[in-house]
Design an enzyme around this catalytic site. Structure first.
Site, short mmCIF file in Angstrom:
data_model
loop_
_atom_site.label_atom_id
_atom_site.label_comp_id
_atom_site.label_asym_id
_atom_site.label_seq_id
_atom_site.Cartn_x
_atom_site.Cartn_y
_atom_site.Cartn_z
N SER A 50 0.78 -1.23 0.08
CA SER A 50 -0.11 0.01 -0.21
C SER A 50 0.73 1.13 0.00
O SER A 50 2.22 1.15 0.29
CB SER A 50 -0.76 0.15 1.22
OG SER A 50 0.19 0.36 2.57
N ASP A 82 -0.56 -0.99 -4.29
CA ASP A 82 -1.96 -1.03 -4.04
C ASP A 82 -2.65 0.16 -3.74
O ASP A 82 -2.23 1.02 -3.17
CB ASP A 82 -2.10 -2.04 -2.77
CG ASP A 82 -3.69 -2.65 -2.70
OD1 ASP A 82 -4.33 -2.81 -3.86
OD2 ASP A 82 -3.92 -3.09 -1.71
N ASP A 104 -6.18 4.19 -7.94
CA ASP A 104 -7.43 4.24 -7.39
C ASP A 104 -7.98 5.75 -7.33
O ASP A 104 -7.94 6.33 -6.85
CB ASP A 104 -7.21 4.07 -5.90
CG ASP A 104 -8.67 3.82 -5.48
OD1 ASP A 104 -9.70 4.14 -5.73
OD2 ASP A 104 -8.82 3.08 -4.18
N HIS A 180 -13.37 -3.20 2.94
CA HIS A 180 -11.97 -3.39 3.67
C HIS A 180 -12.15 -3.59 5.20
O HIS A 180 -13.05 -2.73 5.65
CB HIS A 180 -11.45 -2.31 3.31
CG HIS A 180 -10.95 -2.18 1.89
ND1 HIS A 180 -11.32 -1.23 1.01
CD2 HIS A 180 -10.20 -3.11 1.17
CE1 HIS A 180 -10.73 -1.35 -0.63
NE2 HIS A 180 -10.18 -2.66 -0.39
N GLY A 181 -11.25 -4.39 5.69
CA GLY A 181 -11.07 -4.56 6.90
C GLY A 181 -12.21 -5.72 7.62
O GLY A 181 -12.89 -6.10 6.83
N HIS A 208 -11.65 -7.09 -3.78
CA HIS A 208 -11.06 -6.53 -2.74
C HIS A 208 -11.79 -6.80 -1.40
O HIS A 208 -12.84 -7.38 -1.30
CB HIS A 208 -11.06 -4.82 -2.70
CG HIS A 208 -10.09 -4.39 -3.91
ND1 HIS A 208 -8.90 -3.87 -3.70
CD2 HIS A 208 -10.03 -4.49 -5.18
CE1 HIS A 208 -8.11 -3.52 -4.57
NE2 HIS A 208 -8.74 -3.90 -5.59
N GLY A 209 -11.05 -6.57 -0.17
CA GLY A 209 -11.73 -6.94 1.12
C GLY A 209 -12.01 -8.33 1.24
O GLY A 209 -12.91 -8.77 1.67
N GLY A 210 -10.85 -8.99 0.98
CA GLY A 210 -10.97 -10.61 1.13
C GLY A 210 -10.80 -11.11 2.67
O GLY A 210 -11.25 -12.13 2.81
N THR A 233 -6.01 -7.53 5.65
CA THR A 233 -6.16 -7.27 7.33
C THR A 233 -6.01 -8.59 7.94
O THR A 233 -5.33 -8.55 9.32
CB THR A 233 -7.90 -6.76 7.48
OG1 THR A 233 -7.84 -5.57 6.62
CG2 THR A 233 -8.07 -6.52 8.97
O1 G3H Z 1 -6.26 -4.06 -1.38
C1 G3H Z 1 -6.21 -4.63 -0.33
C2 G3H Z 1 -7.61 -5.50 0.02
O2 G3H Z 1 -8.56 -5.12 -0.59
C3 G3H Z 1 -7.53 -5.77 1.37
O3 G3H Z 1 -8.74 -5.96 1.88
O4 G3H Z 1 -7.88 -5.84 4.29
O5 G3H Z 1 -10.31 -6.40 3.87
O6 G3H Z 1 -8.40 -8.01 3.34
P1 G3H Z 1 -8.85 -6.71 3.43
ZN ZN Z 2 -8.51 -3.08 -1.49
#
Ligand code: G3H
Ligand code: ZN
Length: 288
Positions: A50, A82, A104, A180-181, A208-210, A233
């Site tokens: 990031s 990222d 982004d 995210h998070g 995103h946001g896995g 995260t």
């Molecule tokens: O770009 C990074 C990801 O979307 C990470 O998402 O922190 O919720 O796993 P996360």
């Molecule tokens: Zn992301």
């Protein structure tokens, strides 16, 4: 093997019904753990820094470190910047040897998002670097990017073809209900929306946001054509727990820092191996 681009590493994912994991790192230990986990599974892998991680480690330090790591394993490794909103930093990263960047501009309106993303693609092309962009707004908090419930917006499938065509991007991040998070309640993914998007474009799609997405939802996304899945995260939490446990288990007389931060490598490698099994990318190293 050296670094490969996002375009190369995602080629064949949709037809092959697997996704490549994009894993965020913040230091040497988690980065090395991610690489070791992927190498143990003979899987391609995307290491994501990031803007905050780049600021913390240093841009050239990140590029040099990950290039060295990639050269020491026999799997394809992509180094990706990222969620970058600072265009000067994106250009510096490309010059420094990142093989992929995410521009982004999702906070901007549709036309501006197209114009900004296209400009980055044109610059990146000069260096053989790939570009990911985001359409719609993924909710939650990702370092400097905070998207509350009122601001978040799912990707409108109708916007996709022109966006992909006019920007020339190599991967498209879509907003279909992940955030995210860590999740405060069970995520509800909009699979109908995903189905429409998949039908409208061949461009590799990014989730995103896995962190915290249920295994069955991941598998369904992959079956439907998701090509890249980001996890950040969960690795941060894994890192912190590994250090806390090591400190708690080691007498104060031990002052070798490797005893405290070293366990981060294996802990992160385990998380990555688990995700690779879910995403179906084990033994796909040869595909890239
Ligand atoms: O770009 C990074 C990801 O979307 C990470 O998402 O922190 O919720 O796993 P996360
Ligand atoms: Zn992301």
């Amino acid at each position: 093997m050296g670094l490969v681009t996002l375009k190369e590493i995602l080629a064949g994912t949709r037809e092959g019904h697997y996704a490549v994991g994009g894993f965020n790192f913040n230091s040497y230990e988690d980065a090395q753990g991610i690489i070791e986990g992927a190498a143990a599974k003979n899987s391609p892998v995307i290491l994501m820094a990031s803007m905050g991680a780049v600021q913390y480690i240093g841009l050239h330090q990140v590029a040099g470190m990950v290039k060295g790591m990639a050269e020491s394993v026999d799997i394809p490794v992509c180094l990706h910047l990222d969620h970058a909103t600072d265009y000067a930093l994106i250009k510096e990263a490309i010059r420094a040897g990142f093989s992929s960047v995410m521009v982004d501009a999702s906070a901007k309106d549709y036309e501006e998002n197209i114009a900004d993303s296209r400009a980055i693609v044109q610059f990146a092309k000069l260096y053989g670097c790939s570009v990911e962009a985001e359409l719609g707004k993924v909710g939650g908090k990702e370092e400097h990017i905070v998207v509350d419930d009122a601001t978040k917006a799912y990707t409108d499938p109708a916007d996709v073809p022109r966006f992909v065509e006019e920007t020339g991007i190599d991967a498209l991040a879509v907003a279909i209900g992940t955030v995210h998070g860590f999740y405060k309640s069970e995520p509800k993914l909009d699979f109908e929306r995903l189905e429409k998007i998949v039908k409208l474009t061949d461009c590799p799609l990014v989730l995103h946001g896995g962190s915290g997405v249920p295994v069955e939802d991941f598998k369904k996304c992959v079956r439907m054509g998701m090509s890249k899945i980001n996890v950040g995260t969960e690795l941060k939490a894994t890192y912190s727990k590994a250090v806390r446990d090591a400190v708690a288990a080691t007498p104060e007389s031990v002052f070798d820092p490797r005893k405290y931060v070293g366990p981060v490598k294996a802990a992160c490698a385990e998380v990555v191996k688990g995700k690779i099994d879910i995403f179906g990318s084990a033994d796909k190293a040869w595909k890239c």
